[in-house]
Design a protein around this motif. Structure first.
Motif, PDB file in Angstrom:
ATOM      1  N   THR A  74       0.929  -1.198   0.101  1.00 25.73           N
ATOM      2  CA  THR A  74       0.005   0.019   0.037  1.00 25.73           C
ATOM      3  C   THR A  74       0.833   1.277   0.016  1.00 25.73           C
ATOM      4  O   THR A  74       0.555   2.170  -0.809  1.00 25.73           O
ATOM      5  CB  THR A  74      -0.814   0.076   1.216  1.00 25.73           C
ATOM      6  N   ASN A  75       1.763   1.376   0.863  1.00 24.07           N
ATOM      7  CA  ASN A  75       2.548   2.462   0.951  1.00 24.07           C
ATOM      8  C   ASN A  75       3.949   2.210   0.255  1.00 24.07           C
ATOM      9  O   ASN A  75       4.766   3.228  -0.034  1.00 24.07           O
ATOM     10  CB  ASN A  75       3.061   2.725   2.527  1.00 24.07           C
ATOM     11  N   GLN A  76       4.212   1.233  -0.497  1.00 19.99           N
ATOM     12  CA  GLN A  76       5.386   0.957  -1.121  1.00 19.99           C
ATOM     13  C   GLN A  76       6.671   0.842  -0.253  1.00 19.99           C
ATOM     14  O   GLN A  76       7.607   1.536  -0.676  1.00 19.99           O
ATOM     15  CB  GLN A  76       5.243   1.841  -2.425  1.00 19.99           C
ATOM     16  N   TRP A  77       6.476   0.321   0.885  1.00 18.00           N
ATOM     17  CA  TRP A  77       7.594   0.347   1.908  1.00 18.00           C
ATOM     18  C   TRP A  77       8.162  -0.959   1.896  1.00 18.00           C
ATOM     19  O   TRP A  77       7.690  -1.832   2.472  1.00 18.00           O
ATOM     20  CB  TRP A  77       7.130   0.929   3.235  1.00 18.00           C
ATOM     21  N   LEU A  78       9.572  -1.046   1.782  1.00 13.12           N
ATOM     22  CA  LEU A  78      10.239  -2.354   2.209  1.00 13.12           C
ATOM     23  C   LEU A  78      10.846  -2.279   3.402  1.00 13.12           C
ATOM     24  O   LEU A  78      11.729  -1.156   3.632  1.00 13.12           O
ATOM     25  CB  LEU A  78      11.201  -2.591   0.992  1.00 13.12           C
ATOM     26  N   SER A  79      10.734  -3.177   4.637  1.00 15.36           N
ATOM     27  CA  SER A  79      11.394  -3.152   5.768  1.00 15.36           C
ATOM     28  C   SER A  79      12.396  -4.133   5.789  1.00 15.36           C
ATOM     29  O   SER A  79      11.817  -5.413   5.178  1.00 15.36           O
ATOM     30  CB  SER A  79      10.422  -3.514   6.896  1.00 15.36           C
ATOM     31  N   CYS A  80      13.621  -4.060   6.053  1.00  8.80           N
ATOM     32  CA  CYS A  80      14.818  -5.002   6.264  1.00  8.80           C
ATOM     33  C   CYS A  80      15.278  -5.061   7.456  1.00  8.80           C
ATOM     34  O   CYS A  80      15.469  -3.920   8.166  1.00  8.80           O
ATOM     35  CB  CYS A  80      15.704  -4.330   5.330  1.00  8.80           C
ATOM     36  N   VAL A  81      15.564  -6.293   8.063  1.00  6.54           N
ATOM     37  CA  VAL A  81      16.107  -6.483   9.210  1.00  6.54           C
ATOM     38  C   VAL A  81      17.653  -7.132   8.973  1.00  6.54           C
ATOM     39  O   VAL A  81      17.591  -7.898   7.972  1.00  6.54           O
ATOM     40  CB  VAL A  81      15.488  -7.409  10.064  1.00  6.54           C
ATOM     41  N   TYR A  82      18.708  -6.645   9.576  1.00  8.51           N
ATOM     42  CA  TYR A  82      19.825  -6.875   9.218  1.00  8.51           C
ATOM     43  C   TYR A  82      20.420  -7.755  10.450  1.00  8.51           C
ATOM     44  O   TYR A  82      19.996  -7.631  11.745  1.00  8.51           O
ATOM     45  CB  TYR A  82      20.779  -5.859   9.090  1.00  8.51           C
ATOM     46  N   ASN A  83      21.677  -8.712  10.180  1.00  7.73           N
ATOM     47  CA  ASN A  83      22.159  -9.466  11.428  1.00  7.73           C
ATOM     48  C   ASN A  83      22.986  -8.647  12.421  1.00  7.73           C
ATOM     49  O   ASN A  83      23.301  -9.219  13.258  1.00  7.73           O
ATOM     50  CB  ASN A  83      22.953 -10.480  10.740  1.00  7.73           C
ATOM     51  N   ASP A  84      22.686  -7.135  12.410  1.00  4.28           N
ATOM     52  CA  ASP A  84      23.401  -6.600  13.623  1.00  4.28           C
ATOM     53  C   ASP A  84      22.241  -5.949  14.410  1.00  4.28           C
ATOM     54  O   ASP A  84      22.463  -5.199  15.285  1.00  4.28           O
ATOM     55  CB  ASP A  84      24.351  -5.386  13.182  1.00  4.28           C
ATOM     56  N   HIS A  85      20.934  -6.746  14.199  1.00  2.88           N
ATOM     57  CA  HIS A  85      19.841  -6.284  14.805  1.00  2.88           C
ATOM     58  C   HIS A  85      19.229  -4.915  14.596  1.00  2.88           C
ATOM     59  O   HIS A  85      18.687  -4.123  15.291  1.00  2.88           O
ATOM     60  CB  HIS A  85      19.835  -6.514  16.449  1.00  2.88           C
ATOM     61  N   SER A  86      19.799  -4.188  13.378  1.00  2.00           N
ATOM     62  CA  SER A  86      19.272  -3.005  12.984  1.00  2.00           C
ATOM     63  C   SER A  86      17.983  -3.402  11.994  1.00  2.00           C
ATOM     64  O   SER A  86      17.816  -4.377  11.347  1.00  2.00           O
ATOM     65  CB  SER A  86      20.302  -2.388  12.297  1.00  2.00           C
ATOM     66  N   LEU A  87      17.278  -2.091  11.966  1.00  2.00           N
ATOM     67  CA  LEU A  87      15.783  -2.229  11.027  1.00  2.00           C
ATOM     68  C   LEU A  87      15.751  -1.126  10.398  1.00  2.00           C
ATOM     69  O   LEU A  87      16.115   0.103  10.851  1.00  2.00           O
ATOM     70  CB  LEU A  87      14.629  -2.213  12.212  1.00  2.00           C
ATOM     71  N   TYR A  88      15.507  -1.161   9.081  1.00  2.00           N
ATOM     72  CA  TYR A  88      15.455  -0.121   8.072  1.00  2.00           C
ATOM     73  C   TYR A  88      14.033  -0.309   7.464  1.00  2.00           C
ATOM     74  O   TYR A  88      13.580  -1.403   6.861  1.00  2.00           O
ATOM     75  CB  TYR A  88      16.496  -0.010   7.182  1.00  2.00           C
ATOM     76  N   VAL A  89      13.222   0.834   7.081  1.00  2.00           N
ATOM     77  CA  VAL A  89      12.122   0.871   6.392  1.00  2.00           C
ATOM     78  C   VAL A  89      12.470   1.850   5.191  1.00  2.00           C
ATOM     79  O   VAL A  89      12.859   3.108   5.427  1.00  2.00           O
ATOM     80  CB  VAL A  89      10.864   1.326   7.157  1.00  2.00           C
ATOM     81  N   TRP A  90      12.231   1.239   3.760  1.00  2.00           N
ATOM     82  CA  TRP A  90      12.636   2.063   2.744  1.00  2.00           C
ATOM     83  C   TRP A  90      11.408   2.359   1.958  1.00  2.00           C
ATOM     84  O   TRP A  90      10.555   1.423   1.730  1.00  2.00           O
ATOM     85  CB  TRP A  90      13.674   1.238   1.944  1.00  2.00           C
ATOM     86  N   ASP A  91      11.439   3.494   1.408  1.00  2.00           N
ATOM     87  CA  ASP A  91      10.343   4.016   0.418  1.00  2.00           C
ATOM     88  C   ASP A  91      10.846   3.458  -0.937  1.00  2.00           C
ATOM     89  O   ASP A  91      11.835   4.280  -1.580  1.00  2.00           O
ATOM     90  CB  ASP A  91      10.074   5.337   0.665  1.00  2.00           C
ATOM     91  N   ILE A  92       9.970   2.974  -1.687  1.00  2.00           N
ATOM     92  CA  ILE A  92      10.486   2.198  -2.968  1.00  2.00           C
ATOM     93  C   ILE A  92       9.541   2.846  -3.988  1.00  2.00           C
ATOM     94  O   ILE A  92       9.571   2.261  -5.235  1.00  2.00           O
ATOM     95  CB  ILE A  92      10.736   0.926  -3.189  1.00  2.00           C
TER      96      ILE A  92
END
Length: 331
Positions: A74-92
């Motif tokens: 709906t928002n065209q957001w991709l959420s990614c979790v990385y193995n250093d326990h960081s979280l990013y939400v990207w607008d694509i």
């Protein structure tokens, strides 16, 4: 190496090692784009105050692996979790101009201690803003947090674009591998991480802030005691104080009339240092017969006392007296 994948009618997202995410067309499998990478491992987040710093990738930089994704169509957001326990939400919405909506950085291993920064009567003397706290972890970092949403004024730290609440990361030994969750293996070299090859003694075990808010003492799992000056975050002291992990650190309060730091360890020893004399060692106590889990200073009846307890099921009460140097008498 790829570790996760998401498929919908518009895109195929493939999460890979080194912070890489590839995007493909699900109809013909043609390559569409590569997502921006997150922060590099070991970055000083306090310096990342502009978006341009996030997207400037260094040639020799290492990044955490992408281990999980989810897509909000709906928002065209991709959420990614990385193995250093960081979280990013990207607008694509525009693949040629991907933007960051949100990001957060957390400890990648168990948190051993949390310390609230003391409230200063004179705000000009404070090294950290109000409502700050400090944590330490087995990931070999000390992290400075602040939950206020307003800007930070009067301190050396400023808001960064990587986290809304994390102000600073102190990577103590410089080993960026400690920042990665060992349970997430994306190297592709082996099926399972060999736990015997990992340093089980890595990490910071305890932290304590001096009553005046100027110094931060920390003890690691190998027995090394460090003291940082919080205004500049420079290391004032580094000494191999114990033979085993430091389980507790405690500063004496101003009402005791002394400025002491007690360091207690699994090696059954308590070191008493005089913080007003460059942390010179005043006395070592060996009354306990097992690991010492807590030390506290108190003052009453005009006397200063130190109380300690340990795994030997004993509680020791000691009275301190100050002649020419600090002496801690027997219980």
């Amino acid at each position: 190496m790829a570790s996760c994948i998401i498929v919908n009618q518009d895109y195929i997202f493939c999460g890979c090692a080194d912070g890489t995410v590839r995007i493909f067309n699900p109809n013909n499998l043609h390559f569409l784009n590569t997502m921006p990478k997150p922060h590099r491992l070991g970055v000083d987040i306090a310096t990342v105050t502009e978006a341009s710093r996030l997207f400037s990738n260094a040639a020799d930089a290492k990044y955490p692996d992408t281990v999980g994704m989810t897509f909000d169509s709906t928002n065209q957001w991709l959420s990614c979790v990385y193995n250093d326990h960081s979280l990013y939400v990207w607008d694509i919405k525009d693949l040629k101009k991907v933007g960051k909506v949100y990001s957060a950085l957390y400890h990648s291993s168990c948190v051993w201690s949390a310390e609230v920064y003391p409230e200063m009567k004179d705000s000009n003397q404070a090294c950290l803003p109000p409502n700050s706290f400090i944590t330490c972890s087995s990931d070999s970092t000390i992290r400075l947090w602040n939950m206020e949403t307003s800007n930070i004024h009067g301190t050396a730290l400023h808001r960064n674009i990587l986290s809304n609440d994390l102000m600073k990361i102190l990577l103590i030994d410089g080993n960026t591998q400690a920042l990665l969750d060992t349970d997430c293996n994306c190297t592709g070299l082996v099926d399972k991480v060999d736990v015997q090859t990992l340093d089980t003694k890595a990490g910071i075990r305890s932290v304590c802030v001096s009553p005046n808010g100027q110094h931060l003492a920390s003890g690691d799992r190998t027995g090394t005691l460090r003291v940082h000056e919080l205004q500049s975050l420079t290391e004032l002291l580094k000494v191999e104080a114990h033979d085993s992990e430091i389980l507790c650190l405690e500063y004496s309060k101003p009402d005791t009339g002394m400025n002491l730091l007690a360091s207690a360890s699994r090696d059954r020893l308590i070191h008493v240092l005089d913080a007003s004399k460059d942390y010179s060692l005043q006395q070592t106590l060996d009354d306990h017969s097992s690991s010492i889990t807590a030390v506290k200073f108190t003052a009453n009846d005009g006397k200063m006392r130190m109380i300690s307890c340990g795994a030997d099921k004993s509680i020791y009460f000691r009275t301190a007296e100050q002649i020419q140097a600090v002496r801690v008498c027997g219980s």
